[in-house]
Design a protein around this motif. Structure first.
Motif, short mmCIF file in Angstrom:
data_model
loop_
_atom_site.label_atom_id
_atom_site.label_comp_id
_atom_site.label_asym_id
_atom_site.label_seq_id
_atom_site.Cartn_x
_atom_site.Cartn_y
_atom_site.Cartn_z
N GLN A 185 0.86 -1.18 0.00
CA GLN A 185 0.00 0.00 0.00
C GLN A 185 0.90 1.24 0.00
OE1 GLN A 185 -3.32 -0.06 -0.21
NE2 GLN A 185 -3.46 -2.31 -0.11
N THR A 186 1.22 1.71 -1.22
CA THR A 186 2.09 2.88 -1.35
C THR A 186 1.38 3.95 -2.17
OG1 THR A 186 3.16 2.15 -3.40
CG2 THR A 186 4.09 1.33 -1.33
N ALA A 187 2.10 5.01 -2.47
CA ALA A 187 1.52 6.09 -3.27
C ALA A 187 1.38 5.71 -4.73
CB ALA A 187 2.38 7.35 -3.14
N ASP A 188 2.08 4.68 -5.18
CA ASP A 188 2.02 4.23 -6.58
C ASP A 188 1.13 2.99 -6.64
OD1 ASP A 188 2.37 3.48 -9.19
OD2 ASP A 188 4.55 3.69 -9.20
N ALA A 189 -0.16 3.20 -6.93
CA ALA A 189 -1.10 2.08 -6.94
C ALA A 189 -0.75 1.06 -8.02
CB ALA A 189 -2.52 2.61 -7.16
N ASP A 191 2.25 0.28 -9.21
CA ASP A 191 3.38 -0.51 -8.76
C ASP A 191 2.97 -1.48 -7.66
OD1 ASP A 191 6.46 -0.67 -9.05
OD2 ASP A 191 6.15 -0.63 -6.87
N ASP A 192 1.99 -1.11 -6.88
CA ASP A 192 1.48 -2.01 -5.85
C ASP A 192 0.84 -3.25 -6.47
OD1 ASP A 192 2.33 -0.22 -3.96
OD2 ASP A 192 0.35 0.69 -3.64
N GLU A 193 0.09 -3.03 -7.55
CA GLU A 193 -0.55 -4.17 -8.23
C GLU A 193 0.50 -5.12 -8.79
OE1 GLU A 193 -3.62 -4.87 -8.17
OE2 GLU A 193 -4.60 -3.01 -7.57
N TYR A 194 1.53 -4.57 -9.43
CA TYR A 194 2.59 -5.43 -9.96
C TYR A 194 3.33 -6.15 -8.83
CZ TYR A 194 7.18 -6.86 -11.51
OH TYR A 194 8.31 -7.60 -11.75
N SER A 195 3.67 -5.43 -7.78
CA SER A 195 4.42 -6.02 -6.68
C SER A 195 3.63 -7.13 -6.00
CB SER A 195 4.79 -4.93 -5.66
OG SER A 195 5.62 -3.95 -6.24
N TYR A 196 2.31 -6.96 -5.91
CA TYR A 196 1.48 -8.01 -5.32
C TYR A 196 1.51 -9.27 -6.19
CZ TYR A 196 -2.57 -10.29 -3.21
OH TYR A 196 -3.42 -11.18 -2.60
N LYS A 219 -5.28 -2.76 -16.17
CA LYS A 219 -5.55 -1.47 -15.53
C LYS A 219 -4.48 -0.43 -15.86
CE LYS A 219 -6.97 -1.28 -11.30
NZ LYS A 219 -7.08 -1.48 -9.84
N TYR A 220 -3.24 -0.89 -16.05
CA TYR A 220 -2.13 0.05 -16.25
C TYR A 220 -1.26 -0.39 -17.44
CZ TYR A 220 -3.55 1.01 -11.44
OH TYR A 220 -4.28 1.28 -10.31
N PRO A 221 -1.82 -0.33 -18.66
CA PRO A 221 -1.07 -0.82 -19.83
C PRO A 221 0.14 0.03 -20.20
CG PRO A 221 -3.11 0.24 -20.53
CD PRO A 221 -3.16 0.17 -19.05
N LYS A 222 0.24 1.25 -19.65
CA LYS A 222 1.36 2.14 -19.98
C LYS A 222 2.26 2.41 -18.78
CE LYS A 222 -1.11 4.45 -23.75
NZ LYS A 222 -1.55 5.75 -24.32
N HIS A 223 2.14 1.60 -17.78
CA HIS A 223 2.96 1.79 -16.59
C HIS A 223 4.43 1.48 -16.88
CE1 HIS A 223 4.34 0.75 -12.38
NE2 HIS A 223 3.84 1.96 -12.23
N ALA A 224 5.31 2.01 -16.06
CA ALA A 224 6.74 1.83 -16.29
C ALA A 224 7.17 0.38 -16.14
CB ALA A 224 7.53 2.71 -15.32
N SER A 227 6.70 -3.97 -18.97
CA SER A 227 7.58 -5.00 -19.53
C SER A 227 7.89 -6.07 -18.49
CB SER A 227 8.88 -4.37 -20.03
OG SER A 227 9.76 -5.35 -20.55
N TRP A 228 8.06 -5.67 -17.25
CA TRP A 228 8.27 -6.62 -16.17
C TRP A 228 7.02 -7.47 -15.96
CZ3 TRP A 228 12.67 -6.23 -12.62
CH2 TRP A 228 13.59 -5.24 -12.99
N GLY A 229 5.85 -6.82 -16.04
CA GLY A 229 4.60 -7.53 -15.78
C GLY A 229 4.32 -8.61 -16.81
N ARG A 230 4.49 -8.29 -18.10
CA ARG A 230 4.25 -9.31 -19.13
C ARG A 230 5.24 -10.46 -19.01
NH1 ARG A 230 2.94 -4.72 -22.96
NH2 ARG A 230 5.19 -4.55 -23.26
#
Length: 316
Positions: A185-189, A191-196, A219-224, A227-230
């Motif tokens: 639970q951080t300010a970057d929602a 990044d939280d989804e990816y980290s989870y 939800k975040y197709p253009k997040h930084a 590439s890590w997520g895919r």
């Protein structure tokens, strides 16, 4: 062509001079209309009706000799019968030819459908990996067609269709274990989804990680970290024993951005997926692409995985 010759005979018959008072104006107009439609049909079915493209196969009836000057032409009834016979002959020939062509087209379509290779065999002619090679792996799998149940014999009760098999519900202990994985639970929602998703994968809850990472990508197709997520989603399928599904995500990640943070990893893990399904040819193609595109990675960060993947493969 024969049909062209027949049309020429019909035109010659039309040109015969008939006594105006013996012709039935309405019948003659209808015949001319039918003749023009037949000629139009000839041009549509056989655009090379002048013999330039097709050799004549059937000899049309010879044109009747033109009567000498001063002698009366044949009777109007005879002319009508001759013209009707010519039209009927042309229509029968055209109908037969259309039926033959339709049958040939159906046979060709059946042969083409039977000769289509499986999806995983497409694009293998190239000596090195290419976008077309990798796109075949990224194509969505199609569900097999349902086979209809055989009809019951007379006097026998109808068989009930088998119940659809559903995946077993997770046990209470697994649900509790998944709940124990804390979501950041951080300010970057985003990044939280990816980290989870990463934490679920790290805890070896692969189906749950797959679901979470898909949610992140939607939800975040253009997040930084996309590439890590895919790449991690492909890893979750690969570790779950589903190399074909994993290959689709590795291909998608590599093709979406070849300079992405985890594009080299995805290409190399694609070779791992191909090796697992014993597709040596594709595994070698992907390894060659990886060593050419990411030479520094092959000699550095990913050298261990690259060497272990090549081990046991006979690549030309």
């Amino acid at each position: 062509m024969r049909l062209a010759a027949t049309g020429t005979v019909a035109l010659a018959l039309v040109g015969l001079s008939l006594p105006a008072q013996a012709q039935d104006g309405g019948t003659d107009a209808r015949l001319k209309k039918v003749e023009s439609e037949v000629r139009a049909l000839q041009r549509k079915v056989f655009p090379g009706g002048d013999g330039k493209y097709f050799a004549p196969e059937i000899t049309g009836p010879a044109a009747a000799p033109t009567p000498a000057l001063g002698q009366p032409a044949t009777s109007p009834v005879s002319d009508v019968l001759v013209r009707m016979d010519a039209l009927e002959t042309q229509m029968r020939s055209l109908t037969a030819q259309v039926e033959q062509n339709t049958n040939r087209i159906n046979q060709l379509e059946a042969k083409l459908a039977a000769s289509v290779p499986p999806p995983m065999d497409s694009g293998m002619a190239a000596p090195t990996a290419s976008s077309s090679n990798l796109s075949a792996m990224n194509a969505p799998a199609t569900a097999p067609a349902a086979t209809p149940a055989p009809a019951p014999a007379s006097g026998q009760p109808a068989l009930k269709p088998a119940a659809q098999v559903r995946p077993a519900a997770p046990s209470d202990s697994r649900i509790d274990a998944v709940k124990a994985v804390v979501k950041p639970q951080t300010a970057d929602a985003a990044d939280d989804e990816y980290s989870y998703g990463f934490r679920l994968w790290e805890a070896k809850f692969y189906p749950e990680a797959q679901q979470q990472l898909k949610l992140y990508l939607e939800k975040y197709p253009k997040h930084a970290r996309v590439s890590w997520g895919r790449n991690l989603l492909g890893r979750a399928y690969l570790d779950d024993g589903k190399p074909l599904e994993a290959a689709k995500w590795f291909v998608q990640n590599y093709q979406a951005d070849k300079r992405g943070d985890r594009a080299p990893d995805s290409l190399l893990y694609l070779a791992v997926s191909m090796k697992q399904i014993k597709d040596t040819k594709r595994a070698c193609i992907v390894l060659a692409e990886f060593s050419e595109t990411y030479a520094s990675e092959a000699a550095g960060r990913l050298k261990g995985l690259y060497d272990s993947t090549r081990n046991g493969l006979t690549c030309s």
